[in-house]
Design a protein around this motif. Structure first.
Motif, PDB file in Angstrom:
ATOM      1  N   ASN A   1       7.898  12.841   3.436  1.00 42.82           N
ATOM      2  CA  ASN A   1       6.553  12.855   4.009  1.00 42.82           C
ATOM      3  C   ASN A   1       5.466  12.616   2.967  1.00 42.82           C
ATOM      4  O   ASN A   1       4.359  13.134   3.075  1.00 42.82           O
ATOM      5  CB  ASN A   1       6.304  14.174   4.758  1.00 42.82           C
ATOM      6  N   LEU A   2       5.822  11.849   1.959  1.00 40.21           N
ATOM      7  CA  LEU A   2       4.872  11.427   0.934  1.00 40.21           C
ATOM      8  C   LEU A   2       4.773   9.903   1.043  1.00 40.21           C
ATOM      9  O   LEU A   2       5.572   9.169   0.465  1.00 40.21           O
ATOM     10  CB  LEU A   2       5.348  11.835  -0.456  1.00 40.21           C
ATOM     11  N   PHE A   3       3.799   9.435   1.813  1.00 36.68           N
ATOM     12  CA  PHE A   3       3.699   8.020   2.150  1.00 36.68           C
ATOM     13  C   PHE A   3       2.976   7.253   1.047  1.00 36.68           C
ATOM     14  O   PHE A   3       2.081   7.793   0.385  1.00 36.68           O
ATOM     15  CB  PHE A   3       2.975   7.862   3.487  1.00 36.68           C
ATOM     16  N   GLN A   4       3.337   5.996   0.848  1.00 38.05           N
ATOM     17  CA  GLN A   4       2.741   5.249  -0.245  1.00 38.05           C
ATOM     18  C   GLN A   4       2.573   3.768   0.097  1.00 38.05           C
ATOM     19  O   GLN A   4       3.271   3.207   0.933  1.00 38.05           O
ATOM     20  CB  GLN A   4       3.577   5.397  -1.518  1.00 38.05           C
ATOM     21  N   LYS A   5       1.638   3.159  -0.612  1.00 33.06           N
ATOM     22  CA  LYS A   5       1.375   1.731  -0.473  1.00 33.06           C
ATOM     23  C   LYS A   5       0.793   1.226  -1.784  1.00 33.06           C
ATOM     24  O   LYS A   5      -0.094   1.853  -2.367  1.00 33.06           O
ATOM     25  CB  LYS A   5       0.385   1.471   0.668  1.00 33.06           C
ATOM     26  N   THR A   6       1.312   0.094  -2.271  1.00 27.91           N
ATOM     27  CA  THR A   6       0.829  -0.489  -3.524  1.00 27.91           C
ATOM     28  C   THR A   6       0.097  -1.797  -3.232  1.00 27.91           C
ATOM     29  O   THR A   6       0.622  -2.672  -2.525  1.00 27.91           O
ATOM     30  CB  THR A   6       1.992  -0.747  -4.485  1.00 27.91           C
ATOM     31  N   ILE A   7      -1.117  -1.935  -3.786  1.00 27.65           N
ATOM     32  CA  ILE A   7      -1.898  -3.160  -3.620  1.00 27.65           C
ATOM     33  C   ILE A   7      -2.566  -3.499  -4.951  1.00 27.65           C
ATOM     34  O   ILE A   7      -2.847  -2.617  -5.760  1.00 27.65           O
ATOM     35  CB  ILE A   7      -2.973  -3.024  -2.518  1.00 27.65           C
ATOM     36  N   PRO A   8      -2.838  -4.783  -5.211  1.00 26.57           N
ATOM     37  CA  PRO A   8      -3.549  -5.172  -6.440  1.00 26.57           C
ATOM     38  C   PRO A   8      -5.059  -4.969  -6.274  1.00 26.57           C
ATOM     39  O   PRO A   8      -5.639  -5.346  -5.250  1.00 26.57           O
ATOM     40  CB  PRO A   8      -3.193  -6.655  -6.587  1.00 26.57           C
ATOM     41  N   LEU A   9      -5.689  -4.358  -7.270  1.00 28.98           N
ATOM     42  CA  LEU A   9      -7.138  -4.115  -7.225  1.00 28.98           C
ATOM     43  C   LEU A   9      -7.769  -4.357  -8.595  1.00 28.98           C
ATOM     44  O   LEU A   9      -7.101  -4.196  -9.637  1.00 28.98           O
ATOM     45  CB  LEU A   9      -7.426  -2.678  -6.794  1.00 28.98           C
ATOM     46  N   GLN A  10      -9.026  -4.696  -8.589  1.00 27.05           N
ATOM     47  CA  GLN A  10      -9.793  -4.762  -9.828  1.00 27.05           C
ATOM     48  C   GLN A  10     -10.387  -3.386 -10.108  1.00 27.05           C
ATOM     49  O   GLN A  10     -10.568  -2.581  -9.186  1.00 27.05           O
ATOM     50  CB  GLN A  10     -10.909  -5.799  -9.712  1.00 27.05           C
ATOM     51  N   LYS A  11     -10.688  -3.123 -11.359  1.00 21.70           N
ATOM     52  CA  LYS A  11     -11.243  -1.814 -11.689  1.00 21.70           C
ATOM     53  C   LYS A  11     -12.591  -1.626 -11.003  1.00 21.70           C
ATOM     54  O   LYS A  11     -13.341  -2.581 -10.763  1.00 21.70           O
ATOM     55  CB  LYS A  11     -11.381  -1.647 -13.197  1.00 21.70           C
ATOM     56  N   GLY A  12     -12.868  -0.363 -10.640  1.00 21.27           N
ATOM     57  CA  GLY A  12     -14.117  -0.073  -9.948  1.00 21.27           C
ATOM     58  C   GLY A  12     -13.963   1.103  -9.005  1.00 21.27           C
ATOM     59  O   GLY A  12     -12.930   1.785  -8.989  1.00 21.27           O
ATOM     60  N   ASP A  13     -15.008   1.373  -8.234  1.00 21.09           N
ATOM     61  CA  ASP A  13     -15.014   2.480  -7.280  1.00 21.09           C
ATOM     62  C   ASP A  13     -14.806   1.939  -5.867  1.00 21.09           C
ATOM     63  O   ASP A  13     -15.389   0.911  -5.484  1.00 21.09           O
ATOM     64  CB  ASP A  13     -16.333   3.241  -7.360  1.00 21.09           C
ATOM     65  N   TYR A  14     -13.996   2.661  -5.090  1.00 21.94           N
ATOM     66  CA  TYR A  14     -13.666   2.223  -3.740  1.00 21.94           C
ATOM     67  C   TYR A  14     -13.735   3.409  -2.769  1.00 21.94           C
ATOM     68  O   TYR A  14     -13.501   4.560  -3.152  1.00 21.94           O
ATOM     69  CB  TYR A  14     -12.252   1.641  -3.683  1.00 21.94           C
ATOM     70  N   THR A  15     -14.083   3.086  -1.520  1.00 24.20           N
ATOM     71  CA  THR A  15     -13.947   4.048  -0.439  1.00 24.20           C
ATOM     72  C   THR A  15     -12.645   3.724   0.283  1.00 24.20           C
ATOM     73  O   THR A  15     -12.449   2.596   0.746  1.00 24.20           O
ATOM     74  CB  THR A  15     -15.122   3.948   0.547  1.00 24.20           C
ATOM     75  N   VAL A  16     -11.759   4.716   0.348  1.00 30.43           N
ATOM     76  CA  VAL A  16     -10.414   4.485   0.893  1.00 30.43           C
ATOM     77  C   VAL A  16     -10.211   5.397   2.097  1.00 30.43           C
ATOM     78  O   VAL A  16     -10.572   6.588   2.066  1.00 30.43           O
ATOM     79  CB  VAL A  16      -9.326   4.759  -0.165  1.00 30.43           C
TER      80      VAL A  16
END
Length: 372
Positions: free
Chosen positions: A294-309
């Motif tokens: 029950n530890l769900f995960q997803k990997t995506i490529p991102l540039q450095k910075g601040d994000y609302t997720v």
């Protein structure tokens, strides 16, 4: 004293004094022992078999009995001694029926010095899969300690095996209950698990009440196997059933974690959390439970910075969180569905160090425990 005992005593005396060159009389006048008779008695005595010498290289494994040894995994059996070719190698050729085998090389007739995959001392078993019967030549390199093998048509067979994909087998005391010939047999495909997508496998079986032990084996041998906690060659997983019931076993071939339906619920795609955010659209935004915890995960490529997720689990309120990414690259988002918490890993947290314990007040944290 009977004739046999007298004869034996006479031979013993003759060996001591070197008198076997001519017939002689014993101290009993009615018994005469010739040199020929003495030799015949000597021939009837058991001859001690030659032992493995300290410089001998022995091929050991589940293939030994097929190659003439008395039993498997015996470093002291002379039948599978590899012969020096005088050019820095030891070689052994033998006929093997089709099937799956594990093997290693040992030196000196004991397990004190042994080499496995890639010539590593005390290394993993080397796996051999044969689709047909073959005469197989094994070669041990004296310098690198690596053991290789070759046989007619090897390239074509290995291409066929690669096309077949990985064979994931639920191996243990559940096998005979499923109709396999015996338990703990990684080569028996009766309990081969079915691929269900995204590196997940499953196998369903009805089991009577009792305690069972199992592991996951790969490609028909013990060379690659996973146990408790997804650890390579790890401890057996225990399952105790108070009554007869249907059990589904789950395995993820990326994390190598194992679970079963008595304590774990595998979620269909429609029930998985969905990842979204200010980073824009994501291909396949579903977060999957590779750890089967029950530890769900997803990997995506991102540039450095601040994000609302945002993470939205069907039937639950959405979780929105601010995340800082310190550098460009792949970012793995972990969502603890019980703690309702999101962690973003931009490379500063290793996946194998993420420790999840829903009973712990610490909940989700990088583990300081050494990797097993």
């Amino acid at each position: 004293m009977d004739r046999k005992k007298i004869l034996s005593r006479a031979i013993g005396m003759s060996l001591t004094f070197g008198l076997l060159a001519v017939p002689f009389a014993t101290s009993m006048p009615d018994v005469v022992c010739s040199a020929a008779e003495a030799a015949a008695v000597q021939e009837s005595a058991p001859i001690k078999a030659a032992a493995v010498q300290k410089t001998d290289v022995v091929l050991v494994g589940s293939l030994q009995d097929e190659l003439g040894a008395a039993k498997e995994w015996d470093p002291a059996d002379t039948k599978t001694i590899m012969k020096s070719d005088g050019a820095g190698h030891h070689v052994l050729t033998g006929h093997l029926p089709k099937g799956n085998y594990d093997f290693k090389a040992v030196v000196g007739g004991s397990w004190d010095v042994n080499y496995g995959a890639n010539g590593e001392a005390n290394g993993k078993n080397i796996a051999l899969r044969l689709l047909k019967d073959h005469d197989v030549t094994f070669t041990y390199d004296d310098a690198t300690h690596a053991v290789t093998y070759d046989y007619a048509g090897k390239d074509a067979e290995e291409k066929a095996l690669a096309a077949e994909g990985r064979s994931i087998v639920l191996t243990g005391t559940v096998q005979s209950k499923a109709g396999a010939a015996k338990d703990w047999d990684p080569s028996d495909t009766t309990t081969r698990m079915k691929a269900i997508g995204h590196d997940f496998y499953s196998y369903k079986i009805k089991l009577p009440a009792g305690t069972y032990y199992y592991k996951i084996s790969v490609n028909g041998s013990w060379a690659e196997n996973y146990g408790l906690g997804g650890n390579f060659d790890g401890a057996n997983v225990q399952l105790t059933l108070p009554k007869t019931q249907e059990v589904t076993f789950y395995y993820n071939d990326k994390s190598h974690h194992i679970a079963d339906s008595t304590s774990y619920t595998f979620r269909a795609d429609k029930d998985l959390p969905v990842l979204s955010g200010s980073f824009g659209a994501v291909d396949d935004p579903l977060m999957r439970d590779q750890m089967l915890d029950n530890l769900f995960q997803k990997t995506i490529p991102l540039q450095k910075g601040d994000y609302t997720v945002t993470v939205k689990m069907p039937g639950e309120d959405a979780l929105t969180q601010q995340v800082n990414v310190a550098k460009d690259g792949d970012v793995t988002f972990y969502y603890d569905s019980k703690a309702k918490r999101l962690i973003a890993d931009d490379g500063r947290i290793r996946e194998d160090k993420v420790y999840h314990d829903s009973w712990s007040t610490l909940r989700l944290k990088p583990s300081r425990r050494a990797r097993l």
